[in-house]
Design an enzyme around this catalytic site. Structure first.
Site, PDB file in Angstrom:
ATOM      1  N   VAL A  54      -3.402  -1.069   1.714  1.00 60.93           N
ATOM      2  CA  VAL A  54      -2.243  -1.052   1.075  1.00 60.93           C
ATOM      3  C   VAL A  54      -2.684  -0.841  -0.349  1.00 60.93           C
ATOM      4  O   VAL A  54      -2.937  -1.951  -0.683  1.00 60.93           O
ATOM      5  CB  VAL A  54      -1.010  -1.973   0.736  1.00 60.93           C
ATOM      6  CG1 VAL A  54       0.129  -2.011   0.509  1.00 60.93           C
ATOM      7  CG2 VAL A  54      -0.723  -1.971   2.996  1.00 60.93           C
ATOM      8  N   CYS A  55      -2.639   0.441  -1.023  1.00 58.65           N
ATOM      9  CA  CYS A  55      -2.619  -0.022  -2.427  1.00 58.65           C
ATOM     10  C   CYS A  55      -1.789  -1.282  -3.382  1.00 58.65           C
ATOM     11  O   CYS A  55      -0.712  -0.576  -3.082  1.00 58.65           O
ATOM     12  CB  CYS A  55      -2.672   1.674  -3.127  1.00 58.65           C
ATOM     13  SG  CYS A  55      -2.807   1.885  -4.739  1.00 58.65           S
ATOM     14  N   ILE A  56      -2.566  -1.910  -3.826  1.00 55.85           N
ATOM     15  CA  ILE A  56      -2.489  -2.831  -4.550  1.00 55.85           C
ATOM     16  C   ILE A  56      -1.391  -2.670  -5.772  1.00 55.85           C
ATOM     17  O   ILE A  56      -0.050  -3.332  -5.657  1.00 55.85           O
ATOM     18  CB  ILE A  56      -3.450  -4.160  -5.165  1.00 55.85           C
ATOM     19  CG1 ILE A  56      -3.109  -5.008  -5.554  1.00 55.85           C
ATOM     20  CG2 ILE A  56      -4.488  -3.216  -5.841  1.00 55.85           C
ATOM     21  CD1 ILE A  56      -4.002  -6.068  -5.871  1.00 55.85           C
TER      22      ILE A  56
END
Lengths: 130, 102, 135
Positions: free
Chosen positions: A77-79
């Site tokens: 999941v892209c931070i």
């Protein structure tokens, strides 16, 4: 063949996360490797462990978590996208002084570099979004 | 070298399919998924354009999406092939790159 | 296959109405560190991302168009903009912001990164990519 997958739209409103799940399941069944699925834009919302869909509906988050568990697919999941949208793991919640975290089992939060790396290391990159 | 293009929007809602057709090369494949499957219907205001542009490319629809929307495969433009998710995977493997027209 | 892949970022959406343009740019900035061959494509409503004079004060959203001008510093040298998409929208190259890079092979001369190309040339750019990221 190594196939990387990008999911860039959230669950339930759009079909993207469902199509991506069906695609990854079929790719694994055909003997391909799907080393990583990267969740970006509203796609990060797929990772919430707090969603409670009606019992007669598919549970999108649980479907993905099961794929990670059974096939070792790395769900990233892209931070940056996640923080905007209130998606935090335990470490990030503590670092940001928040009182809760909501990332489901099998997902991990990391940077956009993981998307680029996936593009470099796989033979194909397939995007599902809106 | 060839490309698999995916289109997931109805051509009556956005330009994605037309733009895709405008950029696809001979030998490429276009797979219509999700609401994109409406682009495969015959007898619409866009059928002629799709038939014309689609001459040099292979056109596919994702059958589960077609079924979900109650569309009979008989209503598809001639030459459009239905595939399931396994067929989708095969198309990805067969072509050198995949480009999504979101 | 060589170690360097050709990454193409395809931008087909206008800015501000949705977040795709901004988050696409964020990927480009991170991706620049990976020393791959990077190109950006702007077509359809994506060409609106590069217009001059964007002022977001009234909508309370960050104006990210100046960030495009910094792309040259990240060694991003190829921003392909489709001529037909511009014309269909009543735009010309004059309506676009300036993006330059310093060409290390030519005594660090400043050169324009934005290249207006025809639809056919854009199709060639797409068919030449190894990895296509669509936003």
């Amino acid at each position: 063949m190594k196939i990387g997958v990008l999911v860039s739209e959230g669950p339930y409103t759009h079909e993207a996360a469902d199509t991506a799940y069906k695609f990854v399941t079929a790719a694994l069944a055909a003997g391909h490797e799907v080393p990583r699925v990267f969740f970006y834009h509203d796609g990060v919302n797929v990772a919430t462990r707090l969603s409670v869909p009606p019992q007669d509906e598919r549970n999108i988050q649980q479907n993905w978590s099961a794929l990670a568990k059974e096939h070792g697919v790395d769900l990233v999941v892209c931070i940056a996208a996640a923080q905007r949208r209130g998606m935090l793991d335990a470490n990030e919640a503590e670092r940001q002084g928040k009182d809760a975290h909501n990332i489901a089992e099998g997902f991990r939060i990391s940077g956009l570099g993981q998307l680029i790396e996936m593009g470099i290391q796989t033979d194909r990159l397939v995007t599902f979004g809106d | 070298m060839s490309t698999l293009h995916t289109v997931n929007k109805s051509p009556f809602a956005t330009q994605a399919l037309v733009s895709c057709l405008n950029h696809a090369k001979a030998g490429d494949a276009i797979l219509m998924i999700e609401d994109g499957v409406y682009g495969g219907l015959s007898g619409t205001g866009l059928t002629e354009i799709i038939e014309e542009f689609g001459k040099n490319v292979s056109l596919y629809v994702l059958s589960p999406d077609l079924d979900a929307r109650g569309l009979d495969a008989k209503r598809l433009i001639g030459g459009i092939e239905g595939v399931d998710y396994a067929g989708f995977v095969d198309l990805v493997a067969k072509h050198d790159r995949t480009q999504a027209w979101l | 296959m060589s170690d360097v892949k050709k990454f193409l970022y395809v931008n087909r959406k206008a800015p501000y109405g949705t977040i795709y343009a901004l988050e696409s740019l964020e990927v480009v900035l991170i991706g620049a560190a990976f020393e791959q061959d990077v190109a950006l494509a702007f077509l359809d409503d994506g060409v609106f991302q590069l217009t001059k004079g964007q002022n977001t004060d009234g909508i309370g959203v960050k104006n990210f168009s100046p960030t495009f001008r910094a792309l040259g510093d990240y060694d991003v040298q190829k921003l392909y903009v489709e001529r037909e998409s511009l014309e269909e929208r009543g735009l010309s190259e004059d309506d676009l912001i300036e993006v330059v890079y310093e060409d290390e092979d030519d005594d660090w001369e400043e050169k324009p990164a934005i290249k207006v190309v025809s639809r056919a040339e854009m199709a060639d750019v797409m068919a030449d990519a190894d990895v296509v990221l669509s936003f």
